[in-house]
Structures are given as structure tokens and as C-alpha cells.
Motif scaffolding. Structure first.
Motif: not given
Length: 128
Positions: A80-96
Motif C-alpha cells: 500500500i505504501e507506494p500508493l499512499l501519497s497518490f491517494c492522499k493527493k487525489t482524495r480531494n477529487y472523490l466527489g468528482e
């Protein structure tokens, strides 16, 4: 259908991963910490107490179970760790992304109910 068997399902998987992976990572870390404390308890019982062979076997099985579970969680977090920063950056786009998934769902619904009206060969209209 091409390489994506179900575009809506793929978008939902991406959405869920972005939403859930950071929480899963933190939950796993907490559980690893708890298991490490459990392992220490077992090691101290082995170190400081007397026990017969059957009790020793049971302690050994408990230790193995805790360490196996710990290793499984640590391995999962390593992935999971390699994906964490990507997931945190893109969480703002979940509504979209939720809106995109709804749009895909609507397109699938429209495609399922699609009809055609003959423009020239009207005598073929009854074939539909």
C-alpha cells in the motif's frame, strides 16, 4: 469490450482505493503495534514462567499465529505504501469521481434502452 470489462466497476475500484487505502494502512499499523505487544507478552511468559510441554506447545502456537498475522499486515502495508501519497493527493477529487461514476452508470442505462427509428427504409422499422 476492449481491455476494460466494466468501466463503471473499474472507476468504482479506483474510487474505493483512493478513499480506503490510507485508512487501511493506518488500521494495519495499529494492529501491527497491538500484535507486537501481544508477542512481547508471550515471549515474557516463556522467559519468566515454568510450563509443561503441552503449555509450551500452546504458547508456541499463539506466538506463531500472532507473528503470521503481523507479517501479513506488514506485507500488505508494504504494498500500500507506494500508493499512499497518490491517494492522499487525489482524495480531494472523490466527489468528482463519484459524479463520473454516475455519468458512466447513466450512459450504460441509456445504451441498454437504445432504440433506432428508420429514416428511409420505414418498412424495416418493425424488425426492431
Amino acid at each position: 469490450m476492449g481491455n476494460l470489462a466494466d468501466v463503471e466497476q473499474t472507476a468504482s475500484i479506483i474510487n474505493n482505493a483512493i478513499r480506503d487505502l490510507p485508512d487501511t494502512f493506518n488500521k494495519n499499523k495499529n494492529e501491527v503495534s497491538q500484535l507486537e505487544n501481544e508477542i512481547q507478552d508471550l515471549l515474557h511468559v516463556i522467559e519468566f514462567s515454568s510450563f509443561n510441554a503441552h503449555e509450551g506447545w500452546k504458547l508456541s502456537k499463539q506466538l506463531k499465529k500472532a507473528r503470521t498475522k503481523r507479517r501479513t499486515l506488514k506485507n500488505e502495508n508494504e504494498q500500500i505504501e507506494p500508493l499512499l501519497s497518490f491517494c492522499k493527493k487525489t482524495r480531494n477529487y472523490l466527489g468528482e469521481l463519484d459524479d463520473v461514476i454516475q455519468d458512466i452508470h447513466q450512459v450504460k442505462k441509456n445504451q441498454k434502452n437504445r432504440t433506432y427509428r428508420c429514416r428511409v427504409l420505414e418498412d424495416l422499422q418493425n424488425k426492431f
